[in-house]
Design an enzyme around this catalytic site. Structure first.
Site, PDB file in Angstrom:
ATOM      1  N   CYS A 176      -0.516 -14.654  48.301  1.00  0.00           N
ATOM      2  CA  CYS A 176       0.744 -15.021  48.945  1.00  0.00           C
ATOM      3  C   CYS A 176       0.686 -14.862  50.456  1.00  0.00           C
ATOM      4  O   CYS A 176       1.575 -15.327  51.161  1.00  0.00           O
ATOM      5  CB  CYS A 176       1.878 -14.173  48.379  1.00  0.00           C
ATOM      6  SG  CYS A 176       2.089 -14.397  46.607  1.00  0.00           S
ATOM      7  N   GLN A 199       1.376  -7.740  38.065  1.00  0.00           N
ATOM      8  CA  GLN A 199      -0.056  -7.476  37.896  1.00  0.00           C
ATOM      9  C   GLN A 199      -0.338  -6.570  36.705  1.00  0.00           C
ATOM     10  O   GLN A 199      -1.421  -6.615  36.118  1.00  0.00           O
ATOM     11  CB  GLN A 199      -0.633  -6.856  39.171  1.00  0.00           C
ATOM     12  CG  GLN A 199      -0.624  -7.779  40.372  1.00  0.00           C
ATOM     13  CD  GLN A 199      -1.540  -8.980  40.211  1.00  0.00           C
ATOM     14  OE1 GLN A 199      -2.492  -8.968  39.428  1.00  0.00           O
ATOM     15  NE2 GLN A 199      -1.256 -10.040  40.952  1.00  0.00           N
ATOM     16  N   HIS A 229       1.751 -16.967  35.030  1.00  0.00           N
ATOM     17  CA  HIS A 229       0.440 -17.506  35.370  1.00  0.00           C
ATOM     18  C   HIS A 229      -0.621 -16.433  35.602  1.00  0.00           C
ATOM     19  O   HIS A 229      -1.788 -16.751  35.780  1.00  0.00           O
ATOM     20  CB  HIS A 229       0.536 -18.458  36.567  1.00  0.00           C
ATOM     21  CG  HIS A 229       0.730 -17.813  37.896  1.00  0.00           C
ATOM     22  ND1 HIS A 229      -0.281 -17.683  38.820  1.00  0.00           N
ATOM     23  CD2 HIS A 229       1.834 -17.278  38.465  1.00  0.00           C
ATOM     24  CE1 HIS A 229       0.188 -17.099  39.912  1.00  0.00           C
ATOM     25  NE2 HIS A 229       1.463 -16.843  39.716  1.00  0.00           N
ATOM     26  N   SER A 270       5.334 -12.421  35.479  1.00  0.00           N
ATOM     27  CA  SER A 270       5.031 -13.810  35.824  1.00  0.00           C
ATOM     28  C   SER A 270       4.006 -14.356  34.848  1.00  0.00           C
ATOM     29  O   SER A 270       3.027 -13.676  34.520  1.00  0.00           O
ATOM     30  CB  SER A 270       4.493 -13.888  37.250  1.00  0.00           C
ATOM     31  OG  SER A 270       4.201 -15.215  37.614  1.00  0.00           O
ATOM     32  N   THR A 296      19.491 -25.709  33.785  1.00  0.00           N
ATOM     33  CA  THR A 296      19.062 -26.117  32.448  1.00  0.00           C
ATOM     34  C   THR A 296      17.853 -25.299  32.007  1.00  0.00           C
ATOM     35  O   THR A 296      16.873 -25.188  32.738  1.00  0.00           O
ATOM     36  CB  THR A 296      18.705 -27.608  32.435  1.00  0.00           C
ATOM     37  OG1 THR A 296      19.851 -28.358  32.832  1.00  0.00           O
ATOM     38  CG2 THR A 296      18.256 -28.054  31.054  1.00  0.00           C
ATOM     39  N   GLY A 324       7.430 -14.695  39.099  1.00  0.00           N
ATOM     40  CA  GLY A 324       7.615 -13.334  39.558  1.00  0.00           C
ATOM     41  C   GLY A 324       8.396 -13.241  40.854  1.00  0.00           C
ATOM     42  O   GLY A 324       9.187 -12.313  41.055  1.00  0.00           O
ATOM     43  N   THR A 325       8.195 -14.188  41.767  1.00  0.00           N
ATOM     44  CA  THR A 325       8.907 -14.153  43.045  1.00  0.00           C
ATOM     45  C   THR A 325      10.406 -14.262  42.838  1.00  0.00           C
ATOM     46  O   THR A 325      11.190 -13.498  43.414  1.00  0.00           O
ATOM     47  CB  THR A 325       8.400 -15.274  43.965  1.00  0.00           C
ATOM     48  OG1 THR A 325       7.059 -14.983  44.349  1.00  0.00           O
ATOM     49  CG2 THR A 325       9.263 -15.397  45.211  1.00  0.00           C
ATOM     50  N   ASN A 351      -0.999  -5.493  43.767  1.00  0.00           N
ATOM     51  CA  ASN A 351      -1.745  -6.745  43.638  1.00  0.00           C
ATOM     52  C   ASN A 351      -2.969  -6.807  44.547  1.00  0.00           C
ATOM     53  O   ASN A 351      -3.857  -7.636  44.323  1.00  0.00           O
ATOM     54  CB  ASN A 351      -0.831  -7.934  43.948  1.00  0.00           C
ATOM     55  CG  ASN A 351      -0.142  -7.800  45.292  1.00  0.00           C
ATOM     56  OD1 ASN A 351       0.539  -6.807  45.545  1.00  0.00           O
ATOM     57  ND2 ASN A 351      -0.297  -8.783  46.146  1.00  0.00           N
TER      58      ASN A 351
END
Length: 384
Positions: free
Chosen positions: A327, A181, A203, A201, A239, A69-70, A153
């Site tokens: 974060c 989120q 995770h 994102s 890649t 996401g970042t 978040n």
């Protein structure tokens, strides 16, 4: 242990591991290689892109796979702003809400510091929402891009993104939304939301850390941040990480199944937990919007305590949660999000966030609410 920090990360789902495993072992080809192994990898990457696009409400070619996401937020804010200014030098402003993730805020400040953009910060109301009047006031003829997150978040407030995107579009300004989120809890149809770009994102959804995507719709101009071999249609060289793309697409597909039913069930449990905490802890303050919030987030301030002390006491009692954004862990400063809501800095430093995954149960939240009552009471009695 009761894990109530799902907004920080979630465990990898078995189905996701099973889907990505072949691309970490036998099917290891480079998707840019023109031989059988490479062509198999390219086909898997294309299938993952198509699967992600079905959930994200866009065409496969509009999906850019990223490292998370970042990176997706950085690519959206910097990439759109720089590309639009290159086409029209008068477009030298960016607008962001006051409650954005640091990935968006710091991207805007980078544009200001290095490229001379002006940054307009859109205020929020006491519940953390951007009003239509506020965004309308921030949109100028010189605005290159505006970014308003879908769901916060830290406090869980959900923004009226479709309405805000409509106002931005009418002003000729592309709107990016950080939907990291929101994924798994709210509809992610980028076309229906009317946004020019949307970040997710993996995770947060049961995929491994290090995978994400940015939807870049239609004719939206985008300057790449990573240059090289021209992968991802020239928008993000490197890649292709086939296993990560397959993992993200699988997690998105699984999260979209019975999303509305799952969200309704967890929202009801969340409301019960909020009521129990507010009733059981004198002076507890719910942060964020009382109704228009993520099903999975309940956040409070506990005046007269230290948020970090409450966290330590809760973990001692078997409940794992956080004081806000993972974060910003380790910072002694009050949360900019809570300050933007008008919460005094001293009170903001007493914040605790509880965030749930879809497997949470009523019994676990009953136990957690009892632990909160005991932990806050213990911290207050010690004057910590």
């Amino acid at each position: 242990m009761i894990f109530l920090d799902a907004a920080a990360t979630t465990p990898v789902r078995r189905e996701v591991l099973a889907a990505m495993w072949p691309h970490l072992s036998g099917e290891f080809g480079n998707p840019s290689s023109h031989h059988s192994l490479g062509e198999a990898a390219a086909a898997a990457l294309a299938d993952a892109r198509a699967a992600a696009a079905r959930v994200l409400g866009c065409r496969p070619g509009e999906v850019v796979f990223t490292s998370g996401g970042t990176e997706a937020d950085n690519l959206a804010v910097k990439g759109i702003a720089l590309a639009r200014r290159a086409a029209d030098p008068r477009l030298d402003r960016v607008a962001i809400s006051a409650v954005e993730h640091p990935a968006v805020t710091e991207s805007a400040r980078y544009l200001e510091r290095v490229h001379g953009f002006a940054v307009d910060v859109i205020p929020v109301d006491r519940h953390g929402q951007v009003t239509e009047d506020a965004i309308a006031a921030a949109l100028r003829p010189e605005t290159a891009v505006v970014s308003v997150m879908y769901a916060n978040n830290e406090v869980g407030t959900v923004q009226p993104v479709a309405r805000l995107a409509g106002l931005a579009a009418a002003a000729g300004v592309p709107l990016h939304t950080d939907a990291v989120q929101a994924a798994g809890w709210l509809p992610l149809d980028a076309k229906a939301l009317g946004v020019a770009a949307l970040s997710v994102s993996g995770h947060k959804l049961g995929a491994p850390k290090g995978c994400g995507a940015l939807v870049v719709r239609g004719r939206t101009r985008l300057e790449p941040l990573v240059h090289g071999g021209g992968q991802e249609r020239g928008r993000r060289s490197g890649t292709g990480n086939v296993a990560a793309a397959v993992a993200l697409a699988t997690a998105l597909t699984l999260a979209a199944q019975d999303q509305a039913g799952r969200a309704a069930r967890v929202a009801a449990l969340r409301d019960g937990f909020i009521a129990a905490v507010l009733e059981g802890v004198p002076g507890a303050v719910l942060t964020g919007h009382p109704a228009e919030r993520l099903p999975s987030v309940a956040s409070f301030c506990f005046p007269g305590t230290s948020g970090e002390s409450v966290l330590l006491e809760l973990e001692r009692r078997g409940v794992v949660c956080s004081s806000g954004s993972a974060c910003a862990a380790g910072s002694d400063e009050p949360s900019p999000v809570l300050v933007a809501l008008g919460i005094p800095a001293a009170v903001a430093q007493t914040a605790v966030r509880f965030s749930f995954d879809a497997a949470i149960t009523a019994a676990e939240l009953d136990q957690a609410a009892a632990a909160v009552r005991g932990a806050v009471g213990s911290v207050r009695s010690l004057g910590a």
